[in-house]
Write a protein that holds these residues in place. Sequence first.
Motif, PDB file in Angstrom:
ATOM      1  N   TYR A  21      -3.206   0.306   5.720  1.00  0.00           N
ATOM      2  CA  TYR A  21      -2.447   1.506   6.074  1.00  0.00           C
ATOM      3  C   TYR A  21      -1.269   1.689   5.126  1.00  0.00           C
ATOM      4  O   TYR A  21      -1.015   2.790   4.621  1.00  0.00           O
ATOM      5  CB  TYR A  21      -1.961   1.393   7.515  1.00  0.00           C
ATOM      6  N   LEU A  22      -0.544   0.600   4.856  1.00  0.00           N
ATOM      7  CA  LEU A  22       0.604   0.672   3.954  1.00  0.00           C
ATOM      8  C   LEU A  22       0.167   1.077   2.549  1.00  0.00           C
ATOM      9  O   LEU A  22       0.812   1.896   1.892  1.00  0.00           O
ATOM     10  CB  LEU A  22       1.323  -0.670   3.913  1.00  0.00           C
ATOM     11  N   LEU A  23      -0.936   0.498   2.065  1.00  0.00           N
ATOM     12  CA  LEU A  23      -1.406   0.816   0.715  1.00  0.00           C
ATOM     13  C   LEU A  23      -1.806   2.285   0.603  1.00  0.00           C
ATOM     14  O   LEU A  23      -1.654   2.892  -0.464  1.00  0.00           O
ATOM     15  CB  LEU A  23      -2.577  -0.086   0.332  1.00  0.00           C
ATOM     16  N   ARG A  24      -2.302   2.859   1.673  1.00  0.00           N
ATOM     17  CA  ARG A  24      -2.640   4.286   1.640  1.00  0.00           C
ATOM     18  C   ARG A  24      -1.392   5.144   1.567  1.00  0.00           C
ATOM     19  O   ARG A  24      -1.394   6.202   0.933  1.00  0.00           O
ATOM     20  CB  ARG A  24      -3.457   4.670   2.890  1.00  0.00           C
ATOM     21  N   ARG A  25      -0.287   4.703   2.205  1.00  0.00           N
ATOM     22  CA  ARG A  25       0.906   5.521   2.259  1.00  0.00           C
ATOM     23  C   ARG A  25       1.848   5.307   1.074  1.00  0.00           C
ATOM     24  O   ARG A  25       2.627   6.201   0.715  1.00  0.00           O
ATOM     25  CB  ARG A  25       1.688   5.231   3.555  1.00  0.00           C
ATOM     26  N   ILE A  26       1.792   4.120   0.474  1.00  0.00           N
ATOM     27  CA  ILE A  26       2.752   3.759  -0.570  1.00  0.00           C
ATOM     28  C   ILE A  26       2.783   4.729  -1.750  1.00  0.00           C
ATOM     29  O   ILE A  26       3.869   5.107  -2.213  1.00  0.00           O
ATOM     30  CB  ILE A  26       2.495   2.309  -1.033  1.00  0.00           C
ATOM     31  N   PRO A  27       1.649   5.170  -2.303  1.00  0.00           N
ATOM     32  CA  PRO A  27       1.727   6.041  -3.478  1.00  0.00           C
ATOM     33  C   PRO A  27       2.513   7.324  -3.262  1.00  0.00           C
ATOM     34  O   PRO A  27       3.035   7.903  -4.216  1.00  0.00           O
ATOM     35  CB  PRO A  27       0.248   6.339  -3.785  1.00  0.00           C
ATOM     36  N   ARG A  28       2.621   7.764  -2.010  1.00  0.00           N
ATOM     37  CA  ARG A  28       3.319   9.022  -1.734  1.00  0.00           C
ATOM     38  C   ARG A  28       4.683   8.811  -1.072  1.00  0.00           C
ATOM     39  O   ARG A  28       5.313   9.783  -0.659  1.00  0.00           O
ATOM     40  CB  ARG A  28       2.453   9.905  -0.819  1.00  0.00           C
ATOM     41  N   ASN A  29       5.114   7.541  -0.971  1.00  0.00           N
ATOM     42  CA  ASN A  29       6.356   7.309  -0.247  1.00  0.00           C
ATOM     43  C   ASN A  29       7.166   6.197  -0.889  1.00  0.00           C
ATOM     44  O   ASN A  29       7.010   5.018  -0.563  1.00  0.00           O
ATOM     45  CB  ASN A  29       6.048   6.958   1.211  1.00  0.00           C
ATOM     46  N   PRO A  30       8.050   6.544  -1.817  1.00  0.00           N
ATOM     47  CA  PRO A  30       8.860   5.530  -2.490  1.00  0.00           C
ATOM     48  C   PRO A  30       9.724   4.700  -1.548  1.00  0.00           C
ATOM     49  O   PRO A  30       9.939   3.513  -1.781  1.00  0.00           O
ATOM     50  CB  PRO A  30       9.727   6.346  -3.458  1.00  0.00           C
ATOM     51  N   GLY A  31      10.258   5.317  -0.474  1.00  0.00           N
ATOM     52  CA  GLY A  31      11.086   4.568   0.449  1.00  0.00           C
ATOM     53  C   GLY A  31      10.311   3.459   1.133  1.00  0.00           C
ATOM     54  O   GLY A  31      10.792   2.327   1.277  1.00  0.00           O
ATOM     55  N   LEU A  32       9.112   3.763   1.564  1.00  0.00           N
ATOM     56  CA  LEU A  32       8.252   2.754   2.173  1.00  0.00           C
ATOM     57  C   LEU A  32       7.903   1.671   1.162  1.00  0.00           C
ATOM     58  O   LEU A  32       7.899   0.470   1.478  1.00  0.00           O
ATOM     59  CB  LEU A  32       6.976   3.404   2.707  1.00  0.00           C
ATOM     60  N   TYR A  33       7.625   2.075  -0.069  1.00  0.00           N
ATOM     61  CA  TYR A  33       7.274   1.097  -1.103  1.00  0.00           C
ATOM     62  C   TYR A  33       8.428   0.137  -1.370  1.00  0.00           C
ATOM     63  O   TYR A  33       8.226  -1.073  -1.514  1.00  0.00           O
ATOM     64  CB  TYR A  33       6.887   1.828  -2.391  1.00  0.00           C
ATOM     65  N   GLY A  34       9.655   0.662  -1.422  1.00  0.00           N
ATOM     66  CA  GLY A  34      10.808  -0.208  -1.627  1.00  0.00           C
ATOM     67  C   GLY A  34      10.929  -1.244  -0.526  1.00  0.00           C
ATOM     68  O   GLY A  34      11.207  -2.416  -0.773  1.00  0.00           O
ATOM     69  N   ARG A  35      10.701  -0.821   0.725  1.00  0.00           N
ATOM     70  CA  ARG A  35      10.757  -1.760   1.840  1.00  0.00           C
ATOM     71  C   ARG A  35       9.618  -2.770   1.775  1.00  0.00           C
ATOM     72  O   ARG A  35       9.795  -3.949   2.078  1.00  0.00           O
ATOM     73  CB  ARG A  35      10.709  -0.999   3.162  1.00  0.00           C
ATOM     74  N   PHE A  36       8.442  -2.298   1.391  1.00  0.00           N
ATOM     75  CA  PHE A  36       7.290  -3.192   1.257  1.00  0.00           C
ATOM     76  C   PHE A  36       7.573  -4.272   0.214  1.00  0.00           C
ATOM     77  O   PHE A  36       7.244  -5.456   0.412  1.00  0.00           O
ATOM     78  CB  PHE A  36       6.060  -2.377   0.866  1.00  0.00           C
ATOM     79  N   LEU A  37       8.181  -3.902  -0.913  1.00  0.00           N
ATOM     80  CA  LEU A  37       8.502  -4.886  -1.942  1.00  0.00           C
ATOM     81  C   LEU A  37       9.513  -5.909  -1.431  1.00  0.00           C
ATOM     82  O   LEU A  37       9.407  -7.102  -1.749  1.00  0.00           O
ATOM     83  CB  LEU A  37       9.041  -4.188  -3.196  1.00  0.00           C
ATOM     84  N   ASN A  38      10.479  -5.470  -0.654  1.00  0.00           N
ATOM     85  CA  ASN A  38      11.454  -6.420  -0.114  1.00  0.00           C
ATOM     86  C   ASN A  38      10.798  -7.433   0.822  1.00  0.00           C
ATOM     87  O   ASN A  38      11.165  -8.608   0.821  1.00  0.00           O
ATOM     88  CB  ASN A  38      12.565  -5.666   0.623  1.00  0.00           C
ATOM     89  N   VAL A  39       9.814  -6.992   1.585  1.00  0.00           N
ATOM     90  CA  VAL A  39       9.081  -7.918   2.449  1.00  0.00           C
ATOM     91  C   VAL A  39       8.226  -8.856   1.610  1.00  0.00           C
ATOM     92  O   VAL A  39       8.211 -10.073   1.826  1.00  0.00           O
ATOM     93  CB  VAL A  39       8.210  -7.139   3.460  1.00  0.00           C
ATOM     94  N   GLN A  40       7.524  -8.295   0.625  1.00  0.00           N
ATOM     95  CA  GLN A  40       6.679  -9.125  -0.230  1.00  0.00           C
ATOM     96  C   GLN A  40       7.504 -10.174  -0.970  1.00  0.00           C
ATOM     97  O   GLN A  40       7.065 -11.316  -1.154  1.00  0.00           O
ATOM     98  CB  GLN A  40       5.932  -8.245  -1.242  1.00  0.00           C
ATOM     99  N   HIS A  41       8.701  -9.817  -1.377  1.00  0.00           N
ATOM    100  CA  HIS A  41       9.573 -10.735  -2.106  1.00  0.00           C
ATOM    101  C   HIS A  41      10.343 -11.676  -1.185  1.00  0.00           C
ATOM    102  O   HIS A  41      11.196 -12.434  -1.644  1.00  0.00           O
ATOM    103  CB  HIS A  41      10.541  -9.947  -2.988  1.00  0.00           C
TER     104      HIS A  41
END
Length: 443
Positions: A393-413
């Motif tokens: 679900y996140l991977l589907r939304r990430i390309p269109r949502n920079p804010g979500l992507y930034g949060r996802f990277l913080n979790v991944q890191h």
Amino acid sequence: MTKHGHALVVGGGYAGLVTARALASLFDEVSVLDKDALPDRAAHRPGTPQSRHPHALLARGAELLEGLFPGLREELTGHGAPVSDFGHFPMLYPTGWSPTVRTGLVLQTFSRPLLEFLIRRRVQALSNVSFHAATEAEALLVQGSRVTGVVARSRSTGRTAAREADLVVVADGRHSRLPSWLEKADRPPARRLQVDGKLAYTSRLYRRPPGSDPGFQASLQATVAPTTPSGGTVIAIEDDRWLVCLFGAGGISAPTTPEGFDAYAATLANPHVQQVVAECRPIGAIHRYSGLGGHWNRYDRLAPPLRRLAVVGDALCALNPLYGHGMTVAARQALLLRNAITAHSLDGACGVYHRHAVRTLLLPWLMTTSLDRGWSPEPAPLSARAGRSVLLYLLRRIPRNPGLYGRFLNVQHMVASPLTLLLPFPQRQSHSHSQGQSQGRRP
């Protein structure tokens, strides 16, 4: 602070080095055993076949390493390791390109031999740490429920000797021999969790024109089960080199012939990988590394437990390296072990450490194995199915949502809780994503 006696670390690779550094302040003597002859420069060695392939140090790992080795990041920069913001690292998922965001998460790229050499040089300079190269541990010394050392053989003389210690730390990597040592000692094996995405890396070095600015420091095309088994990455490393790695998952792999390697790269949708392979001069042989499935040895559940035995790094839990958690997790474990020994007796510290280490592994294990289970026809547990659904679900939304992507990277890191991903986020495409497209990321 009263110091303990002698700590013995089996394995002189990355996990063993950070553990030796963490323990040096707690023990009168720390010995590091490694079966290889250790080079006096940044060089590959047989005991680390993965060193010819890309390595990632997440933001949390870089922070922990800087605490153990102050000035390390600057030293890497001085050796030519490039630095940028991780949010400017273009990643192509099956659902589209990652947006360009400013995260404050540092992306520093380098070869594994360089990082390991700089760390080893720091640890070798400690007065109470000794290295025993070309020395292979072959068995545990056990008295009752306590580990008292190892039996080790010199690879140069063939002689075998008992090496006693007040603490034994096993850090001998993905193919650890600890399970066989437990069997030799008539101890029950640890339960092993295993998820194999059948991942293989095939890598080659290329010359990077000095002073050139291709507009990216690293770029990646991800594999995602079960629809996208091919992928690859290119990263800039020291000495003006590109390291290109072609991924194959689900049982496929890139060829190791020059013609086959080039043809495989040409099939990818990532133009940056294609560009480097097509336009830059190769400067080395092609190397493949397979058998990269994930496994987790549950030494926290050994029954009966063995006192004064700790396991760190890939010897404890080998994660799919594509997600980049391994080195960060190993650094956290080294510090957890140090904290446990500081707060508890040696007899009780390793049990405490192993229980705490479980917590460091839950998130990366779930993130990596939930997706990897997609390569297997066998039904996955409910937790893995739920994790996979969330990640897709996140991977589907990430390309269109920079804010979500930034949060996802913080979790991944590993610098933010996964709960931050539950916060509301806007649905519309932002300027920063449009900017990423205008920079020519898409093929």
